[in-house]
Design a protein around this motif. Structure first.
Motif, PDB file in Angstrom:
ATOM      1  N   GLU B   3       0.859  -1.172   0.000  1.00 49.22           N
ATOM      2  CA  GLU B   3       0.000   0.000   0.000  1.00 49.22           C
ATOM      3  C   GLU B   3       0.901   1.230   0.000  1.00 49.22           C
ATOM      4  O   GLU B   3       1.713   1.391   0.906  1.00 49.22           O
ATOM      5  N   VAL B   4       0.765   2.077  -1.018  1.00 43.20           N
ATOM      6  CA  VAL B   4       1.562   3.295  -1.067  1.00 43.20           C
ATOM      7  C   VAL B   4       0.679   4.461  -0.627  1.00 43.20           C
ATOM      8  O   VAL B   4      -0.425   4.644  -1.143  1.00 43.20           O
ATOM      9  N   LEU B   5       1.167   5.243   0.328  1.00 40.09           N
ATOM     10  CA  LEU B   5       0.428   6.409   0.831  1.00 40.09           C
ATOM     11  C   LEU B   5       1.125   7.676   0.359  1.00 40.09           C
ATOM     12  O   LEU B   5       2.352   7.764   0.393  1.00 40.09           O
ATOM     13  N   TYR B   6       0.321   8.646  -0.071  1.00 36.92           N
ATOM     14  CA  TYR B   6       0.872   9.927  -0.529  1.00 36.92           C
ATOM     15  C   TYR B   6       0.432  11.041   0.396  1.00 36.92           C
ATOM     16  O   TYR B   6      -0.712  11.071   0.856  1.00 36.92           O
ATOM     17  N   PHE B   7       1.366  11.988   0.657  1.00 36.19           N
ATOM     18  CA  PHE B   7       1.050  13.103   1.543  1.00 36.19           C
ATOM     19  C   PHE B   7       1.456  14.414   0.922  1.00 36.19           C
ATOM     20  O   PHE B   7       2.364  14.477   0.082  1.00 36.19           O
ATOM     21  N   ALA B   8       0.796  15.471   1.348  1.00 41.91           N
ATOM     22  CA  ALA B   8       1.171  16.851   1.023  1.00 41.91           C
ATOM     23  C   ALA B   8       1.345  17.023  -0.493  1.00 41.91           C
ATOM     24  O   ALA B   8       0.493  16.613  -1.276  1.00 41.91           O
ATOM     25  N   LYS B   9       2.473  17.591  -0.899  1.00 43.03           N
ATOM     26  CA  LYS B   9       2.710  17.874  -2.318  1.00 43.03           C
ATOM     27  C   LYS B   9       2.605  16.622  -3.178  1.00 43.03           C
ATOM     28  O   LYS B   9       2.069  16.659  -4.286  1.00 43.03           O
ATOM     29  N   SER B  10       3.094  15.485  -2.674  1.00 47.37           N
ATOM     30  CA  SER B  10       3.062  14.257  -3.485  1.00 47.37           C
ATOM     31  C   SER B  10       1.625  13.811  -3.737  1.00 47.37           C
ATOM     32  O   SER B  10       1.312  13.284  -4.801  1.00 47.37           O
ATOM     33  N   ALA B  11       0.738  14.034  -2.791  1.00 46.06           N
ATOM     34  CA  ALA B  11      -0.678  13.687  -2.964  1.00 46.06           C
ATOM     35  C   ALA B  11      -1.328  14.612  -3.990  1.00 46.06           C
ATOM     36  O   ALA B  11      -2.182  14.191  -4.767  1.00 46.06           O
ATOM     37  N   GLU B  12      -0.905  15.859  -3.999  1.00 43.74           N
ATOM     38  CA  GLU B  12      -1.439  16.802  -5.001  1.00 43.74           C
ATOM     39  C   GLU B  12      -0.989  16.399  -6.395  1.00 43.74           C
ATOM     40  O   GLU B  12      -1.756  16.476  -7.355  1.00 43.74           O
ATOM     41  N   ILE B  13       0.243  15.932  -6.513  1.00 44.24           N
ATOM     42  CA  ILE B  13       0.773  15.547  -7.820  1.00 44.24           C
ATOM     43  C   ILE B  13       0.079  14.286  -8.347  1.00 44.24           C
ATOM     44  O   ILE B  13      -0.333  14.226  -9.502  1.00 44.24           O
ATOM     45  N   THR B  14      -0.074  13.285  -7.496  1.00 43.11           N
ATOM     46  CA  THR B  14      -0.656  12.023  -7.968  1.00 43.11           C
ATOM     47  C   THR B  14      -2.172  12.088  -8.052  1.00 43.11           C
ATOM     48  O   THR B  14      -2.790  11.354  -8.808  1.00 43.11           O
ATOM     49  N   LEU B  68       9.910  -6.681   1.613  1.00 46.59           N
ATOM     50  CA  LEU B  68       8.510  -6.291   1.786  1.00 46.59           C
ATOM     51  C   LEU B  68       7.614  -7.489   2.026  1.00 46.59           C
ATOM     52  O   LEU B  68       7.793  -8.552   1.432  1.00 46.59           O
ATOM     53  N   GLN B  69       6.624  -7.298   2.894  1.00 44.55           N
ATOM     54  CA  GLN B  69       5.593  -8.303   3.146  1.00 44.55           C
ATOM     55  C   GLN B  69       4.304  -7.828   2.505  1.00 44.55           C
ATOM     56  O   GLN B  69       4.073  -6.631   2.424  1.00 44.55           O
ATOM     57  N   PRO B  70       3.434  -8.739   2.091  1.00 45.76           N
ATOM     58  CA  PRO B  70       2.141  -8.299   1.534  1.00 45.76           C
ATOM     59  C   PRO B  70       1.405  -7.425   2.541  1.00 45.76           C
ATOM     60  O   PRO B  70       1.361  -7.741   3.732  1.00 45.76           O
ATOM     61  N   GLY B  71       0.862  -6.329   2.049  1.00 41.25           N
ATOM     62  CA  GLY B  71       0.126  -5.425   2.930  1.00 41.25           C
ATOM     63  C   GLY B  71       0.984  -4.376   3.614  1.00 41.25           C
ATOM     64  O   GLY B  71       0.459  -3.524   4.326  1.00 41.25           O
ATOM     65  N   ASP B  72       2.288  -4.405   3.397  1.00 42.96           N
ATOM     66  CA  ASP B  72       3.173  -3.390   4.006  1.00 42.96           C
ATOM     67  C   ASP B  72       2.778  -2.002   3.517  1.00 42.96           C
ATOM     68  O   ASP B  72       2.364  -1.813   2.379  1.00 42.96           O
ATOM     69  N   GLU B  73       2.972  -1.044   4.390  1.00 46.49           N
ATOM     70  CA  GLU B  73       2.642   0.344   4.087  1.00 46.49           C
ATOM     71  C   GLU B  73       3.922   1.084   3.739  1.00 46.49           C
ATOM     72  O   GLU B  73       4.898   1.054   4.498  1.00 46.49           O
ATOM     73  N   ILE B  74       3.916   1.731   2.570  1.00 48.07           N
ATOM     74  CA  ILE B  74       5.061   2.555   2.144  1.00 48.07           C
ATOM     75  C   ILE B  74       4.517   3.963   2.019  1.00 48.07           C
ATOM     76  O   ILE B  74       3.569   4.186   1.250  1.00 48.07           O
ATOM     77  N   ALA B  75       5.056   4.912   2.715  1.00 47.57           N
ATOM     78  CA  ALA B  75       4.581   6.286   2.591  1.00 47.57           C
ATOM     79  C   ALA B  75       5.605   7.118   1.841  1.00 47.57           C
ATOM     80  O   ALA B  75       6.814   6.981   2.076  1.00 47.57           O
TER      81      ALA B  75
END
Lengths: 191, 83
Positions: B3-14, B68-75
């Motif tokens: 699971e990839v999480l986006y924040f701030a500027k990166s969330a606006e871009i994606t 990485l394991q299945p379901g790992d969170e990458i921010a």
């Protein structure tokens, strides 16, 4: 709030008087306070109180949380929204956070503080969402027996929060907005 | 599957806050970034400013091998500005 120690209160209740049975709840907590007073060894448990909230922050509320009869000092830092940046008028700041990690990073800061200074209670409150000019975005309160420890711990807490805790603020101007970057951020140099 | 999480500027871009992507279990941090950038080319603008958080620990976009394991969170973590 201090938690009562049930076993100690029960010991006292074996000798309960008629008055105690009638006013059970009030008397119970008073008895426990008396017991705690008798026994210097019964320690008030140290607390780390961390809160991320969209609600307006209260300096009074946060400082109350760290009060302790063992402490002669409470030190506070309050960060508030400033109305200007490089000649532009700032209307508001808007905050977001990677919450579980932000909470975790603040816990690590509390743990670091306890290794370095003899403090009693630590409270770190950070507001999320919109924070208008002059309102508080962050309040840090630390109590200690003597003032040097809490004064230094508060400085360390805000400096390290700015360097390590995954929280972001956006400055909202009249016509535009801009994501900010702390100079303390350890992985991005200011270009 | 992570699971990839986006924040701030990166969330606006994606334009998204989170998404699931499929990547090899063992992958270097920089390779993972390139996978993500392929999906969102606009992120190239911030490559030099961001860092990852993998299972809530910071990891630079470099040669570190991630397991990485299945379901790992990458921010995706743009430069922070708390306080």
């Amino acid at each position: 709030m201090n938690t009562t120690t049930p076993s100690l209160c029960q010991i006292k209740s074996n000798h309960a008087s008629h008055a105690w049975n009638k006013k059970k709840r009030n008397f119970l907590s008073e008895e426990c306070e008396l017991l705690r007073g008798d026994m210097d060894e019964v320690e008030e448990k140290s607390k780390d109180i961390i809160n991320f909230t969209a609600e307006k922050l209260s300096v009074d509320e946060v400082s109350q949380l760290v009060i302790s009869p063992l402490c002669g000092a409470i030190s506070l830092f309050v960060g508030t929204t400033r109305n200007n940046f490089e000649g532009k008028k700032v209307i508001s700041l808007e905050y977001e956070a990677y919450l579980p990690m932000a909470d975790n990073e603040v816990r690590k800061i509390c743990s670091d503080i306890r290794q370095k200074w003899p403090v009693k209670h630590i409270a770190v409150f950070h507001r999320l969402g919109l924070v208008p000019v002059s309102e508080a975005s962050v309040i840090i309160a630390v109590s200690s027996a003597h003032r040097a420890a809490s004064l230094e711990a508060v400085t360390y807490a805000i400096d390290t929060l700015k360097a390590k805790v995954p929280i972001w603020k956006k400055e909202i101007y009249e016509e535009s907005s801009s994501w900010k970057r702390n100079k303390e951020c350890f992985w991005a140099s200011n270009n | 599957m992570v699971e990839v999480l986006y924040f701030a500027k990166s969330a606006e871009i994606t334009g998204v806050r989170s998404e699931t992507i499929y990547v090899p279990r063992e992958i270097k941090a920089l390779q993972l970034w390139k996978e993500i950038e392929t999906r969102h080319p606009g992120l190239a603008d911030v490559r030099n400013q961001v860092i990852f958080a993998v299972r809530q620990e910071y990891v630079e976009l470099g040669d570190q091998l991630l397991l990485l394991q299945p379901g790992d969170e990458i921010a995706v973590i743009p430069p922070i500005s708390g306080g």
